[in-house]
Design a protein around this motif. Structure first.
Motif, PDB file in Angstrom:
ATOM      1  N   GLY A  50     -38.895   8.200   6.273  1.00 57.59           N
ATOM      2  CA  GLY A  50     -39.618   8.235   4.958  1.00 57.59           C
ATOM      3  C   GLY A  50     -41.614   7.801   4.856  1.00 57.59           C
ATOM      4  O   GLY A  50     -41.828   8.181   4.356  1.00 57.59           O
ATOM      5  N   SER A  51     -41.577   7.070   5.061  1.00 55.10           N
ATOM      6  CA  SER A  51     -42.660   6.138   5.914  1.00 55.10           C
ATOM      7  C   SER A  51     -43.819   7.335   5.946  1.00 55.10           C
ATOM      8  O   SER A  51     -43.618   7.847   7.027  1.00 55.10           O
ATOM      9  CB  SER A  51     -42.755   5.358   6.629  1.00 55.10           C
ATOM     10  N   ASP A  52     -45.327   6.494   5.941  1.00 56.46           N
ATOM     11  CA  ASP A  52     -46.426   8.281   5.986  1.00 56.46           C
ATOM     12  C   ASP A  52     -47.046   7.088   7.244  1.00 56.46           C
ATOM     13  O   ASP A  52     -47.540   5.703   7.205  1.00 56.46           O
ATOM     14  CB  ASP A  52     -46.542   7.456   5.065  1.00 56.46           C
ATOM     15  N   PRO A  53     -47.236   7.352   8.211  1.00 59.74           N
ATOM     16  CA  PRO A  53     -47.362   6.853   9.915  1.00 59.74           C
ATOM     17  C   PRO A  53     -48.859   6.054   9.392  1.00 59.74           C
ATOM     18  O   PRO A  53     -48.910   4.691  10.125  1.00 59.74           O
ATOM     19  CB  PRO A  53     -47.722   8.222  10.318  1.00 59.74           C
ATOM     20  N   GLU A  54     -49.860   6.668   8.696  1.00 62.03           N
ATOM     21  CA  GLU A  54     -50.750   6.289   8.475  1.00 62.03           C
ATOM     22  C   GLU A  54     -50.665   4.675   7.586  1.00 62.03           C
ATOM     23  O   GLU A  54     -51.543   3.885   7.455  1.00 62.03           O
ATOM     24  CB  GLU A  54     -51.943   7.297   7.367  1.00 62.03           C
ATOM     25  N   ASP A  55     -49.877   4.739   6.740  1.00 58.75           N
ATOM     26  CA  ASP A  55     -49.436   3.590   6.620  1.00 58.75           C
ATOM     27  C   ASP A  55     -49.105   2.491   7.465  1.00 58.75           C
ATOM     28  O   ASP A  55     -49.632   1.001   7.140  1.00 58.75           O
ATOM     29  CB  ASP A  55     -48.866   3.493   4.898  1.00 58.75           C
TER      30      ASP A  55
END
Length: 55
Positions: free
Chosen positions: A22-27
């Motif tokens: 669920g982590s944001d790829p941009e982050d």
């Protein structure tokens, strides 16, 4: 992880696990860029200070 291809595979697997979790790829990309800048900056500083002390 004995070579650059092994490192790339392991890094890719780690990133995939974060994204699947669920982590944001941009982050993730931003965090990796910050960490890389920190590591390379640290080594550049060490090299600079070592050459300066010898000169």
């Amino acid at each position: 992880m004995a070579d650059s291809k092994g490192f790339a595979r392991e890094l890719n697997a780690l990133i995939k696990r974060y994204i699947d979790g669920g982590s944001d790829p941009e982050d993730i990309a931003a965090e990796l860029a910050r960490e890389a800048s920190y590591v390379f900056g640290h080594y550049n500083l060490e090299i600079y200070l070592e050459t300066r002390s010898k000169g």
